[in-house]
Scaffold this motif. Structure first.
Motif, mmCIF file in Angstrom:
data_model
loop_
_atom_site.group_PDB
_atom_site.id
_atom_site.type_symbol
_atom_site.label_atom_id
_atom_site.label_comp_id
_atom_site.label_asym_id
_atom_site.label_seq_id
_atom_site.Cartn_x
_atom_site.Cartn_y
_atom_site.Cartn_z
ATOM 1 N N THR A 50 37.723 48.992 32.187
ATOM 2 C CA THR A 50 39.181 48.862 32.231
ATOM 3 C C THR A 50 39.774 49.828 33.234
ATOM 4 O OG1 THR A 50 39.342 48.196 29.904
ATOM 5 C CG2 THR A 50 41.314 49.153 30.882
ATOM 6 N N THR A 51 40.757 49.351 33.971
ATOM 7 C CA THR A 51 41.627 50.246 34.733
ATOM 8 C C THR A 51 43.022 50.143 34.129
ATOM 9 O OG1 THR A 51 42.596 50.739 36.891
ATOM 10 C CG2 THR A 51 41.935 48.447 36.517
ATOM 11 N N THR A 52 43.551 51.269 33.693
ATOM 12 C CA THR A 52 44.870 51.238 33.065
ATOM 13 C C THR A 52 45.963 51.135 34.123
ATOM 14 O OG1 THR A 52 45.320 53.598 33.091
ATOM 15 C CG2 THR A 52 43.965 52.750 31.271
ATOM 16 N N PHE A 53 47.173 50.861 33.661
ATOM 17 C CA PHE A 53 48.283 50.729 34.603
ATOM 18 C C PHE A 53 48.568 52.052 35.304
ATOM 19 C CE2 PHE A 53 52.238 52.567 32.786
ATOM 20 C CZ PHE A 53 51.719 53.059 31.601
ATOM 21 N N LEU A 54 48.069 53.159 34.729
ATOM 22 C CA LEU A 54 48.221 54.471 35.360
ATOM 23 C C LEU A 54 47.051 54.784 36.295
ATOM 24 C CD1 LEU A 54 49.530 56.592 32.357
ATOM 25 C CD2 LEU A 54 50.835 55.709 34.305
ATOM 26 N N GLY A 55 46.048 53.898 36.310
ATOM 27 C CA GLY A 55 44.928 54.101 37.216
ATOM 28 C C GLY A 55 43.725 54.791 36.615
ATOM 29 N N ASN A 56 43.764 55.073 35.310
ATOM 30 C CA ASN A 56 42.582 55.626 34.663
ATOM 31 C C ASN A 56 41.538 54.517 34.490
ATOM 32 O OD1 ASN A 56 43.790 58.241 34.238
ATOM 33 N ND2 ASN A 56 45.035 57.263 32.669
ATOM 34 N N ILE A 57 40.289 54.867 34.637
ATOM 35 C CA ILE A 57 39.217 53.868 34.612
ATOM 36 C C ILE A 57 38.120 54.300 33.637
ATOM 37 C CG2 ILE A 57 37.530 52.564 35.964
ATOM 38 C CD1 ILE A 57 39.229 53.102 38.435
ATOM 39 N N ARG A 58 37.669 53.345 32.844
ATOM 40 C CA ARG A 58 36.559 53.571 31.908
ATOM 41 C C ARG A 58 35.562 52.432 32.053
ATOM 42 N NH1 ARG A 58 38.364 52.383 27.020
ATOM 43 N NH2 ARG A 58 40.350 51.554 27.758
ATOM 44 N N TYR A 59 34.289 52.753 31.764
ATOM 45 C CA TYR A 59 33.224 51.763 31.893
ATOM 46 C C TYR A 59 32.361 51.746 30.647
ATOM 47 C CZ TYR A 59 34.277 52.090 36.900
ATOM 48 O OH TYR A 59 34.905 52.082 38.125
ATOM 49 N N ALA A 60 31.782 50.590 30.395
ATOM 50 C CA ALA A 60 30.740 50.512 29.379
ATOM 51 C C ALA A 60 29.512 51.267 29.879
ATOM 52 C CB ALA A 60 30.385 49.059 29.095
ATOM 53 N N THR A 68 31.989 49.309 39.803
ATOM 54 C CA THR A 68 33.211 50.040 40.118
ATOM 55 C C THR A 68 34.401 49.100 40.025
ATOM 56 O OG1 THR A 68 32.022 51.519 41.621
ATOM 57 C CG2 THR A 68 34.426 51.441 41.824
ATOM 58 N N ILE A 69 35.394 49.515 39.252
ATOM 59 C CA ILE A 69 36.626 48.743 39.128
ATOM 60 C C ILE A 69 37.697 49.385 40.006
ATOM 61 C CG2 ILE A 69 38.491 48.068 37.568
ATOM 62 C CD1 ILE A 69 36.441 48.011 35.303
ATOM 63 N N SER A 70 38.437 48.548 40.695
ATOM 64 C CA SER A 70 39.576 49.042 41.474
ATOM 65 C C SER A 70 40.695 48.021 41.387
ATOM 66 C CB SER A 70 39.180 49.294 42.926
ATOM 67 O OG SER A 70 38.723 48.101 43.539
ATOM 68 N N ARG A 71 41.887 48.446 41.712
ATOM 69 C CA ARG A 71 43.031 47.532 41.698
ATOM 70 C C ARG A 71 43.900 47.796 42.913
ATOM 71 N NH1 ARG A 71 46.031 48.353 36.223
ATOM 72 N NH2 ARG A 71 47.579 46.940 37.149
ATOM 73 N N ASP A 72 44.495 46.736 43.391
ATOM 74 C CA ASP A 72 45.448 46.809 44.498
ATOM 75 C C ASP A 72 46.736 46.203 43.992
ATOM 76 O OD1 ASP A 72 46.971 46.564 46.780
ATOM 77 O OD2 ASP A 72 45.280 45.970 48.048
ATOM 78 N N VAL A 78 42.697 42.821 40.933
ATOM 79 C CA VAL A 78 41.740 43.808 40.458
ATOM 80 C C VAL A 78 40.361 43.346 40.890
ATOM 81 C CG1 VAL A 78 41.499 42.718 38.183
ATOM 82 C CG2 VAL A 78 40.986 45.149 38.457
ATOM 83 N N TYR A 79 39.498 44.315 41.183
ATOM 84 C CA TYR A 79 38.168 44.023 41.704
ATOM 85 C C TYR A 79 37.102 44.622 40.799
ATOM 86 C CZ TYR A 79 40.971 43.250 45.899
ATOM 87 O OH TYR A 79 41.924 42.811 46.780
ATOM 88 N N LEU A 80 35.945 44.008 40.838
ATOM 89 C CA LEU A 80 34.768 44.556 40.172
ATOM 90 C C LEU A 80 33.632 44.533 41.184
ATOM 91 C CD1 LEU A 80 33.450 45.625 37.556
ATOM 92 C CD2 LEU A 80 32.782 43.264 37.038
ATOM 93 N N GLN A 81 33.312 45.706 41.714
ATOM 94 C CA GLN A 81 32.179 45.839 42.628
ATOM 95 C C GLN A 81 30.939 46.091 41.792
ATOM 96 O OE1 GLN A 81 31.977 45.612 46.105
ATOM 97 N NE2 GLN A 81 29.769 45.762 45.740
ATOM 98 N N MET A 82 29.957 45.228 41.939
ATOM 99 C CA MET A 82 28.739 45.319 41.141
ATOM 100 C C MET A 82 27.555 45.571 42.063
ATOM 101 S SD MET A 82 29.407 42.208 38.450
ATOM 102 C CE MET A 82 29.254 40.948 39.714
ATOM 103 N N ASN A 83 26.931 46.704 41.893
ATOM 104 C CA ASN A 83 25.758 47.080 42.696
ATOM 105 C C ASN A 83 24.533 47.194 41.798
ATOM 106 O OD1 ASN A 83 27.461 47.323 44.963
ATOM 107 N ND2 ASN A 83 27.865 49.483 44.511
#
Length: 117
Positions: A50-60, A68-72, A78-83
């Motif tokens: 999750t990326t919160t509306f304040l930009g905090n990010i948490r992962y399982a 990596t989650i990011s938002r524009d 919102v993006y999910l980069q999966m490596n």
């Protein structure tokens, strides 16, 4: 509520990468927490991050360090980069918008990710 459309799924070999996108339309994208979930065949839908509306990010724990989650907010996306993808990452991936201004939750239709061994 917002309308969500995921894209970017596909077939990739183990160890490869994919980037998923979730484009939102509607109002107040900036005031939504945006989450990614996934559902493998025969399994329950599980939270990815999750990326919160304040930009905090948490992962399982299962994806931490690989995804990596990011938002524009300017693009309402919102993006999910999966490596370092693994076969166990194979699932339908969904994005979810959770409104912080009382407009409820919205889900996308999902995009299939298949990781071959």
């Amino acid at each position: 509520q917002v309308q969500l459309v995921e894209s970017g799924g596909g077939l990739v070999q183990a160890g490869g990468s994919l980037r998923l996108s979730c484009a939102a339309s509607g109002s107040a994208f900036n005031y939504n927490d945006m989450s990614w979930y996934r559902q493998a065949p025969g399994k329950e839908r599980e939270w990815v991050g999750t990326t919160t509306f304040l930009g905090n990010i948490r992962y399982a724990d299962s994806v931490k360090g690989r995804f990596t989650i990011s938002r524009d907010n300017s693009k309402s996306t919102v993006y999910l980069q999966m490596n370092s993808l693994k076969p166990e990452d194979t699932a339908v991936y969904y994005c979810k918008a959770s409104s912080r201004v009382g407009l409820g939750d919205s889900w996308g239709q999902g995009t299939q990710v298949t990781v071959s061994s």
